[in-house]
Design an enzyme around this catalytic site. Structure first.
Site, PDB file in Angstrom:
ATOM      1  N   SER A  14      13.128  35.941  18.736  1.00  0.00           N
ATOM      2  CA  SER A  14      13.156  36.772  17.546  1.00  0.00           C
ATOM      3  C   SER A  14      13.862  35.995  16.431  1.00  0.00           C
ATOM      4  CB  SER A  14      13.909  38.072  17.853  1.00  0.00           C
ATOM      5  OG  SER A  14      13.906  38.894  16.739  1.00  0.00           O
TER       6      SER A  14
ATOM      7  N   HIS B 287      10.749  41.642  10.383  1.00  0.00           N
ATOM      8  CA  HIS B 287      12.141  41.658   9.947  1.00  0.00           C
ATOM      9  C   HIS B 287      12.301  41.191   8.504  1.00  0.00           C
ATOM     10  CE1 HIS B 287      13.678  42.726  13.849  1.00  0.00           C
ATOM     11  NE2 HIS B 287      12.951  41.767  14.414  1.00  0.00           N
TER      12      HIS B 287
ATOM     13  N   THR C  13       6.064  37.106  25.741  1.00  0.00           N
ATOM     14  CA  THR C  13       6.943  37.606  24.685  1.00  0.00           C
ATOM     15  C   THR C  13       6.184  38.173  23.468  1.00  0.00           C
ATOM     16  OG1 THR C  13       8.411  35.869  25.449  1.00  0.00           O
ATOM     17  CG2 THR C  13       9.048  37.006  23.434  1.00  0.00           C
TER      18      THR C  13
END
Lengths: 505, 410, 122
Positions: A367, A75, A66
Site C-alpha cells: 500500500s 489514497h 494482493t
C-alpha cells in the site's frame, strides 16, 4: 488432475532441450514477472512502445493475491513520509485516477474519506498528518468538526476528523483486470499459471525458466509482489528483508452500504492505517484490516479471534457491524520491505548496472500500490528509457471498452438486448442480476482465465447475499460448456476442483 | 400487460397460491419462475416425506411438485419460466426479464412466494482459509440430484438442519465418506425422523455442542478443526480434533429471501427475517402479499402450501374489491415463542397463528393474552424449536382486544 | 432388554420405552396412540426403508432421473439395491412413475422414476 500436477524437472538436459526448442515467438524485449495491478500497469505502459512484451504470472488470474485482497481505496497521499516514492506516486496516482478509470472503464468514485479523532492527542496527530499531506502535495485536506463530520457520516462515532476530499473508492478487481486486458489488447502476451523457477543471464539478456517452459527476453522486470524477494534473488540482487503484513477483512451485505457514504478511518500511526470501514464501489462494506506480521505468503486463513477483533475495534468507529449482515471474510498480505531494525522502508525500484543492466527490480510494493500503479509503471519505463531508446507504437489504444452490466441498463436497453440475444434474458445470478451473456463474455476473457473466481470478479456473480448458492452450479455448467471437463473446473488456486466428475458416468 | 394477480415463485407456495386463487374464481393470474421449470426447491429434494398433510401420502419432492404443477396446468394457469423478476413497485408493477424480453405487469395483487436462501459460511463467520469445497447443503444437493455432479469424496457436515441430515444420507449412498454431523446446539435441528433414518441407519455420528473452528486448504478443502463449545456456545480450548476431508457441507439455517422486498421498502420482521404481514398475509404495502418460506421458514412444504392457500382467500377478496379489515393490533411473541406470524390482526376475524417455540417443552400451555388477560389457550403436549406450532384462534376470543396481543408458551 | 425410541409418526414425538426379548417386542409404553405402537414394533423386528437416488438417462434433457422404491425394503438391503441402481440406465423420454427396474433383487418392489425427463434431439 495428474496432468496438471506434472512439473518439469530442471536437470541440465531438460533445460537444454527446452532452449533448443524455443523459437522466435518465445523471445521478448520485456518480460514482466507478476501480473498484478503494478505488473499489468507496467506491461501496459511498455505497450505504448514498439516492443515484444510478456507477463508471466504464477496464479490462474491477475487478482489472486494482493491486487485483489485489499480495501479498494484510492489514497490521498498524506500518510507517507514527505519525499518518499510512496508519497510522490500516491499523489500522482490519485490525481490521474479519474482519467485512468474512465479510459479503462473501471468504476471509481471520489467519495473522500475521514480520519476520525476524539482526544487532544488525536487532534495534534491529525494536524501533523494534514501538514505532511500539504508538503506531499496532497489536495483537499481539512479538519472538520463533529457537526460537519456527522453531516457527512451520521452513523460514525467521533468528535472531529481530518477530511481528505480527494480520496476515493475503486473496484480493485476491475482496475487490475482491465489494465491487464488492455495490455493484452495492445499485444502483451499473458502466461498465466506459469511459475518462474530460475532466471539465467545471457549475453543479450535472460532466459526465464518457468514450470511450463522457458522464455528468452532482453529485459526482466520483477513485479512479483509477494514473490518479488525470490525473483530478486534469482536476478542476483542481494537479499532484501521483506516481511508480510497480513490483514483480515469482514464483508457486510449491501443493506449496510447506505449507512456509509465514504471510508472512515481511525487516527493513523506512521506505518499503519488502522482498522477502518470502507464502502465498496458496489455498495457492500468492508471492515479491516488488522495487521500482523507473517512469513507465510500463501496462508489466507482468517482466525476466529481476528473476526472478533475486527468487529470490536471497528465497532468503536462505526457501531453498525452485526453478524446478521456478515456475508464473507477474506485476508490479504502486503510485502513490506524492512531494514535491519525492522523499520518499514519506501518502495524500492531500481536498476543496478553492477548486477544486471537489463533488470528492473521492484521490492516492497505494498500500500499505496493500487493508487500508485501507473506512476510506478511510468517510473519503471523512465528508468528503462535512460538506457535505451523506446520507439512509440503507432497502434496503442489506451481504452478498454466498458463491459455491459445488465443490472445497470435502462428498461429499454434491457429489452433491446434480450430481443437481440436471448442470453441477456437468462439471469444466472439473481442476487446481483447477472445475465448468462455476461457470464459467457467473461468466460471468453482475453487473458484466458477460466476459474470460478475469474468469472466472479469480472461479473459480480456469486458476490451477492446468497454467496453463490443459486448460481454456482450454472456457472460451473457454463464453464464445462466452454470446453472444460467437469474435473477441470477450478475455483481459484491450482487444485481447487469444484466437483469430482459425475454421479452416474 | 395487466393481471389480477402476479405470483412470483413457482415452488410449493406459489403453485398452491395460484391453484387456490383459481379456485376462488380469479382467472387473470400469471406466475413467474426464474428457473427453467416449475417446482422450486422440491425439484432437488428427491427424498420422500412430502405431502402427508395435503395429499395424505408420502411423496418425493419431484412427485409433490408434479402434482401441484398438474393442478395448475389443468386449470390453465398462465406461467412463465426462465423469467426473473427484477423489481416490484409500490404501485404493483412487476418488471421481469425473460426469453421474450422485458415484462411489465400491472397487477391488482402481487404475491411474493420466492422462498428462502441458505445461510452460508460468511453468515456464521467460520474461521479459516477459503478453499473450494465448502458448500451449503442445498448447493451440494443440486449438484448431485439436478446436475449429476459429485461435489466431494469425504465430507464433514456442519449443522443438523434437515437438508444437512438428508445430504448425509444422500452422500453416503453415493459412496462419500461422511465423518459426522456437528451441531453447535445441544439438540438436533432437524426432524427426529431424519436423525434416525439419515444418520442412525448409516452409523453417521452426530456430535452435539460441537462446531468447526478452522478450515484448512488453499486450493480444495484438506481438513477441518472441530471443537466442543461451552454453554455460551464458545469453543473450548484444548478440545480441538482434526478431520481430513475434501468438503464441508453447511446446514446452518435458512433465511427468507428478501431481495425483492427490501428495495420495495416492505417492513421486515426482526425475528422471522421475512416481511411483516397482517392476518390477511398482506405486507405493509396494500395489495402485496407474502406466503411460504419467504415469509418465514417452514419445516414442511405442506405448511408453505397451506399458508399460500390461506393467502389466496384474502388475496381473492382484495382482488374482488372487498375492503379487508384494517389490522391495527400488534402481535408480540412473548415468553417461549421465538417468532410468530401474522404480526398484526384486526380482532374481527379468526386468525391462524404460526409460531416457532424458543425451547423444548412438554405439557405446555399456549396462551394468547391482552393487557395481562388470557383470551384464549390451548394445551401443547410437546413443543420443539425445530417443529413449527400452529393454532387457529376464533374471532370471538379476539373481539374484545384493543391493545397489543401477546402469545406465550410455558 | 429395554430400549427407548422417539416416535416419528407425528409431531407429538412420543418417547417410547420398549421391552425386547429375543428380538420380539414384549411391551411398549409412552405412546399416545396405536400408530406409535405399530411403528415401534416394525422398527424393532423388521426395520424397512424407502430411499431415493438417481439413474442415468440417455438422450434426455437431464443426465439423470430421480428414482425411489415402490415400497420399503429391509434396511439391510439398501446398499445391494443401490448397486443395482448404479448399473441401470433409462432412455429418454422418462415419465414419472415409469418402472426403471422391476422387482429389484426379487424384493417384490420396483425402482420407479419420480419425475419426467424429456428427450432431446441427439
Amino acid at each position: 488432475m495428474e496432468r496438471k500436477l506434472t512439473r518439469f524437472s530442471f536437470d541440465n538436459r531438460s533445460i537444454c532441450s527446452i532452449i533448443l526448442s524455443m523459437t522466435d515467438k518465445d523471445a521478448f524485449d520485456f518480460i514482466v514477472i507478476g501480473g498484478g495491478v503494478v505488473g499489468s500497469a507496467i506491461a501496459r505502459e511498455l505497450a505504448r512502445y514498439d516492443a515484444r512484451i510478456a507477463v508471466i504470472e504464477k496464479n490462474p488470474d491477475v487478482v489472486d493475491e494482493t491486487s485483489g485482497r485489499n480495501s479498494g481505496v484510492i489514497h490521498g497521499g498524506f500518510a507517507y513520509d514527505t519525499g518518499s516514492l510512496k508519497a510522490r506516486f500516491c499523489v500522482e496516482g490519485n490525481r490521474m485516477m479519474d482519467s485512468l478509470a474512465s479510459e479503462l472503464s473501471v468504476p471509481f468514485r471520489r467519495t473522500g474519506k475521514v480520519l476520525v479523532g476524539n482526544t487532544e492527542e488525536d487532534r495534534k496527530s491529525l494536524e501533523r498528518t494534514m501538514e505532511q499531506g500539504a508538503a506531499n502535495g496532497a489536495s483537499g485536506l481539512r479538519m472538520i468538526d463533529g457537526r460537519e463530520l456527522h453531516e457527512i457520516v451520521p452513523a460514525v462515532l467521533g468528535s472531529f476528523a481530518l477530511l481528505s476530499s480527494s480520496s476515493g473508492i475503486i473496484d480493485p478487481f476491475l482496475l487490475t483486470i482491465h489494465l491487464a486486458e488492455n495490455a493484452a489488447a495492445n499485444g502483451v502476451h499473458y502466461y498465466l499459471s506459469h511459475k518462474v523457477m530460475s532466471i539465467r543471464k545471457e549475453k543479450d539478456g535472460h532466459i526465464v525458466d518457468t514450470d511450463k517452459g522457458s522464455f528468452r527476453t532482453r529485459w526482466v522486470i520483477n513485479s512479483a509482489g509477494l514473490g518479488a524477494k525470490d525473483v530478486s534473488e534469482m536476478l542476483g540482487f542481494s537479499s532484501y528483508r521483506v516481511i508480510g503484513s497480513k490483514g483480515n477483512y469482514l464483508v457486510l451485505d449491501k443493506t449496510m452500504g447506505a449507512l456509509l457514504p465514504l471510508p472512515v478511518y481511525p487516527v493513523p500511526s506512521n506505518t499503519y492505517m488502522g482498522i477502518h470501514v470502507t464502502p465498496t464501489i458496489d455498495g457492500n462494506v468492508t471492515v479491516g484490516p488488522d495487521a500482523s506480521p507473517t512469513m507465510d505468503f500463501s496462508y489466507y486463513g482468517v482466525p476466529q479471534e481476528k473476526i472478533e477483533l475486527l468487529e470490536n475495534s471497528a465497532g468503536d468507529l462505526w457501531p453498525h457491524i452485526h453478524r446478521k449482515n456478515l456475508i464473507r471474510t477474506f485476508s490479504g498480505i502486503l510485502p513490506k520491505l524492512v531494514d535491519e531494525n525492522g523499520a518499514i522502508q519506501d518502495f524500492r525500484i531500481e536498476i543496478d548496472d553492477r548486477i544486471d543492466s537489463r533488470a528492473v527490480n521492484l521490492i516492497g510494493i505494498e500500500s499505496p500500490g493500487l493508487t500508485s500503479c501507473v506512476p510506478i509503471a511510468r517510473h519503471v519505463v523512465s528508468l528503462i528509457a535512460e538506457r535505451e531508446t523506446l520507439r512509440d507504437s503507432s497502434s496503442f489504444n489506451p481504452c478498454h471498452p466498458r463491459p455491459i452490466r445488465f443490472s445497470e441498463l435502462s428498461e429499454e436497453e434491457k429489452d433491446d438486448l434480450i430481443r437481440k440475444d436471448l442470453a441477456w434474458g437468462r439471469i444466472v445470478c439473481s442476487c446481483e442480476m447477472v445475465s448468462e451473456r455476461e457470464i459467457l463474455d467473461a468466460i471468453a476473457n482475453p487473458l484466458g482465465v477460466r476459474t470460478m473466481t475469474g468469472i466472479k470478479y469480472r461479473t459480480r456473480s456469486m458476490m451477492g447475499l446468497c454467496q453463490s448458492g443459486f448460481c454456482q452450479m450454472r456457472i460451473e455448467q457454463l464453464l464445462e460448456r466452454s470446453g472444460l471437463d467437469a474435473d477441470e473446473v477450478e475455483y481459484m488456486y491450482p487444485g481447487s476442483w469444484v466437483v469430482k466428475g459425475k454421479v452416474r458416468a | 400487460m395487466e393481471r389480477d394477480a402476479v405470483i412470483i415463485g413457482g415452488g410449493p407456495a406459489g403453485l398452491a397460491a395460484a391453484v387456490a386463487l383459481h379456485g376462488k374464481g380469479i382467472r387473470s393470474i400469471i406466475l413467474l419462475e426464474r428457473e427453467a421449470s416449475l417446482g422450486g426447491i422440491l425439484r432437488q429434494c428427491i427424498h420422500d416425506g412430502f405431502g402427508i398433510d395435503r395429499f395424505k401420502e408420502s411423496l418425493t419432492g419431484p412427485e409433490y411438485a408434479s402434482r401441484l404443477i398438474h393442478e395448475a396446468e389443468e386449470r390453465g394457469i398462465e406461467y412463465r419460466t426462465s423469467t426473473t423478476v427484477l423489481s416490484i413497485s409500490s404501485e404493483r408493477v412487476v418488471t421481469a426479464a425473460g426469453a421474450d424480453g422485458m415484462l411489465h405487469i400491472h397487477a391488482k395483487a402481487v404475491i411474493l412466494a420466492v422462498g428462502c436462501r441458505e445461510r452460508d459460511r460468511g453468515a456464521i463467520a467460520i474461521p479459516g482459509e477459503r478453499p473450494a469445497g465448502v458448500f451449503t447443503a442445498g448447493t451440494a444437493q443440486a449438484y448431485i440430484n439436478l446436475y449429476n455432479r459429485l461435489p466431494c469424496h469425504e465430507a464433514v457436515i456442519l449443522g443438523s438442519g434437515d437438508i444437512g441430515l438428508i445430504m448425509a444420507r444422500r452422500l453416503t449412498l453415493e459412496g462419500v465418506k461422511v465423518h459426522g454431523v456437528f451441531e453447535i446446539q445441544d439438540h438436533p435441528n432437524g426432524l427426529e425422523r431424519n436423525t434416525i433414518q439419515c444418520l442412525d441407519d448409516y452409523s453417521i455420528p452426530l456430535y452435539l455442542r460441537h462446531t468447526i473452528t478452522d478450515i484448512h486448504g488453499s486450493g480444495r478443502v484438506e481438513g477441518v478443526t472441530v471443537s466442543k463449545v461451552d454453554d455460551r456456545l464458545v469453543p473450548i480450548k484444548g478440545t480441538e480434533r482434526e478431520y481430513r476431508c475434501d468438503s464441508v457441507i453447511l446446514s446452518v439455517g435458512l433465511v427468507p429471501d428478501n431481495a425483492l422486498a427490501l428495495p420495495l421498502g416492505l417492513d421486515v420482521d426482526g425475528r422471522t427475517r421475512g416481511v411483516s404481514v397482517d392476518e390477511n398475509l398482506m405486507t405493509s404495502i396494500p395489495g402485496i402479499f407474502s406466503a411460504g418460506n419467504c415469509l418465514h421458514v417452514h419445516d414442511l412444504a405442506d405448511d408453505a402450501a397451506l399458508e399460500a392457500e390461506r393467502l389466496a382467500s384474502s388475496a381473492a377478496r382484495w382482488i374482488n374489491g372487498d375492503l379487508l379489515d384494517s389490522c391495527a393490533i400488534p402481535v408480540i411473541p412473548g415468553c417461549g415463542i421465538a417468532s410468530i406470524v401474522p404480526m398484526r390482526i384486526s380482532g374481527k376475524s379468526d386468525v391462524f397463528f404460526t409460531m416457532r417455540p424458543s425451547c423444548a417443552l412438554r405439557n405446555a400451555v399456549l396462551r394468547v393474552t391482552a393487557g395481562g388477560r388470557t383470551v384464549w389457550k390451548k394445551r401443547i403436549s410437546r413443543a420443539l424449536p425445530q417443529n413449527m406450532l400452529s393454532a387457529e384462534v376464533p374471532k370471538e376470543s379476539l373481539s374484545s382486544v384493543s391493545g397489543p396481543l401477546e402469545v406465550t408458551l410455558s | 432388554m429395554k430400549r427407548s425410541y422417539t416416535c416419528v409418526i407425528c409431531p407429538n414425538s412420543c418417547f417410547l420405552d420398549v421391552e425386547i426379548r429375543e428380538g420380539n417386542v414384549i411391551s411398549v409404553s409412552g405412546n399416545q396412540c396405536g400408530r406409535g405402537r405399530e411403528w415401534v414394533i416394525g422398527e424393532v423386528t423388521d426395520p424397512r426403508r424407502n430411499f431415493a437416488t438417481s439413474v442415468k438417462v440417455r438422450g434426455g434433457e437431464m443426465e439423470t432421473v430421480s428414482v425411489r422404491l415402490s415400497s420399503p425394503i429391509p434396511r439391510a438391503m439398501i446398499f445391494p439395491v443401490m448397486a443395482e441402481i448404479r448399473k441401470a440406465e433409462a432412455k429418454a423420454p422418462v415419465h414419472i412413475g415409469d418402472v426403471i427396474i422391476s422387482n429389484v433383487l426379487s424384493l417384490g418392489c420396483d425402482v420407479i422414476a419420480t419425475r419426467d425427463v424429456a428427450a432431446v434431439g441427439m
